[in-house]
Design a protein around this motif. Structure first.
Motif, PDB file in Angstrom:
ATOM      1  N   HIS A 252     -33.402  16.613  18.928  1.00  0.00           N
ATOM      2  CA  HIS A 252     -32.769  15.358  18.920  1.00  0.00           C
ATOM      3  C   HIS A 252     -31.926  15.486  17.609  1.00  0.00           C
ATOM      4  O   HIS A 252     -30.685  15.121  17.490  1.00  0.00           O
ATOM      5  CB  HIS A 252     -33.922  14.349  18.325  1.00  0.00           C
ATOM      6  N   ASN A 253     -32.232  16.102  16.621  1.00  0.00           N
ATOM      7  CA  ASN A 253     -31.576  16.496  15.333  1.00  0.00           C
ATOM      8  C   ASN A 253     -30.353  17.395  15.783  1.00  0.00           C
ATOM      9  O   ASN A 253     -29.140  17.081  15.279  1.00  0.00           O
ATOM     10  CB  ASN A 253     -32.365  17.118  14.049  1.00  0.00           C
ATOM     11  N   ARG A 254     -30.508  18.252  16.516  1.00  0.00           N
ATOM     12  CA  ARG A 254     -29.339  19.240  16.832  1.00  0.00           C
ATOM     13  C   ARG A 254     -28.414  18.451  17.611  1.00  0.00           C
ATOM     14  O   ARG A 254     -27.076  18.496  17.362  1.00  0.00           O
ATOM     15  CB  ARG A 254     -29.685  20.141  17.586  1.00  0.00           C
ATOM     16  N   ALA A 255     -28.824  17.361  18.284  1.00  0.00           N
ATOM     17  CA  ALA A 255     -27.748  16.701  19.245  1.00  0.00           C
ATOM     18  C   ALA A 255     -26.952  15.831  18.331  1.00  0.00           C
ATOM     19  O   ALA A 255     -25.887  15.538  18.450  1.00  0.00           O
ATOM     20  CB  ALA A 255     -28.468  15.937  20.379  1.00  0.00           C
ATOM     21  N   LYS A 256     -27.828  15.007  17.455  1.00  0.00           N
ATOM     22  CA  LYS A 256     -26.991  14.334  16.528  1.00  0.00           C
ATOM     23  C   LYS A 256     -26.001  15.078  15.621  1.00  0.00           C
ATOM     24  O   LYS A 256     -24.763  14.594  15.384  1.00  0.00           O
ATOM     25  CB  LYS A 256     -27.970  13.444  15.468  1.00  0.00           C
ATOM     26  N   LEU A 257     -26.545  16.070  15.222  1.00  0.00           N
ATOM     27  CA  LEU A 257     -25.390  17.152  14.074  1.00  0.00           C
ATOM     28  C   LEU A 257     -24.384  17.307  15.025  1.00  0.00           C
ATOM     29  O   LEU A 257     -23.090  17.578  14.261  1.00  0.00           O
ATOM     30  CB  LEU A 257     -26.222  18.312  13.660  1.00  0.00           C
ATOM     31  N   TRP A 258     -24.467  17.800  16.280  1.00  0.00           N
ATOM     32  CA  TRP A 258     -23.352  18.359  17.294  1.00  0.00           C
ATOM     33  C   TRP A 258     -22.297  17.228  17.388  1.00  0.00           C
ATOM     34  O   TRP A 258     -21.367  17.448  17.260  1.00  0.00           O
ATOM     35  CB  TRP A 258     -24.018  18.785  18.712  1.00  0.00           C
ATOM     36  N   MET A 259     -22.976  15.846  17.844  1.00  0.00           N
ATOM     37  CA  MET A 259     -22.138  14.840  17.884  1.00  0.00           C
ATOM     38  C   MET A 259     -21.330  14.803  16.697  1.00  0.00           C
ATOM     39  O   MET A 259     -20.067  14.263  16.574  1.00  0.00           O
ATOM     40  CB  MET A 259     -22.903  13.409  18.248  1.00  0.00           C
TER      41      MET A 259
END
Length: 102
Positions: free
Chosen positions: A9-16
């Motif tokens: 979840h956190n990686r996805a947010k940071l990537w976006m």
């Protein structure tokens, strides 16, 4: 398992945020709108209530995952995130229900 889901979840947010070059608050606005528009398209009705409920549920789930990751609750940040995520969907829903758009 929760730690792994949180990491994804956190990686996805940071990537976006990096990919779209958006700050945290603006990312909330855009993601809230994308979720709402997608649900409105599925519903076929801009005044349907359930797309708005999905945006609220998604944002509350996001805040829960943030809470689990950070270990504490920062109420002002949480309120700002919720407002940023749901503001325009609520405005457009209200305008549709009032018969001003749609």
């Amino acid at each position: 398992m929760a730690g792994r889901a949180d990491t994804l979840h956190n990686r996805a947010k940071l990537w976006m945020a990096r990919t779209l070059k958006l700050d945290h608050a603006t990312l909330h606005v855009h993601v809230g709108m994308v979720i709402w528009v997608a649900c409105v398209l599925i519903a076929g009705d801009i005044g349907a209530l359930w797309p708005l409920a999905v945006v609220f549920a998604a944002e509350l789930f996001n805040e829960l995952l943030d809470r689990l990751r950070e270990g504490s609750w920062r109420v002002p940040d949480t309120i700002a995130d919720i407002v940023n995520s749901v503001f325009w969907p609520v405005v457009l829903f209200a305008l549709a229900r009032a018969g001003l758009i749609g």
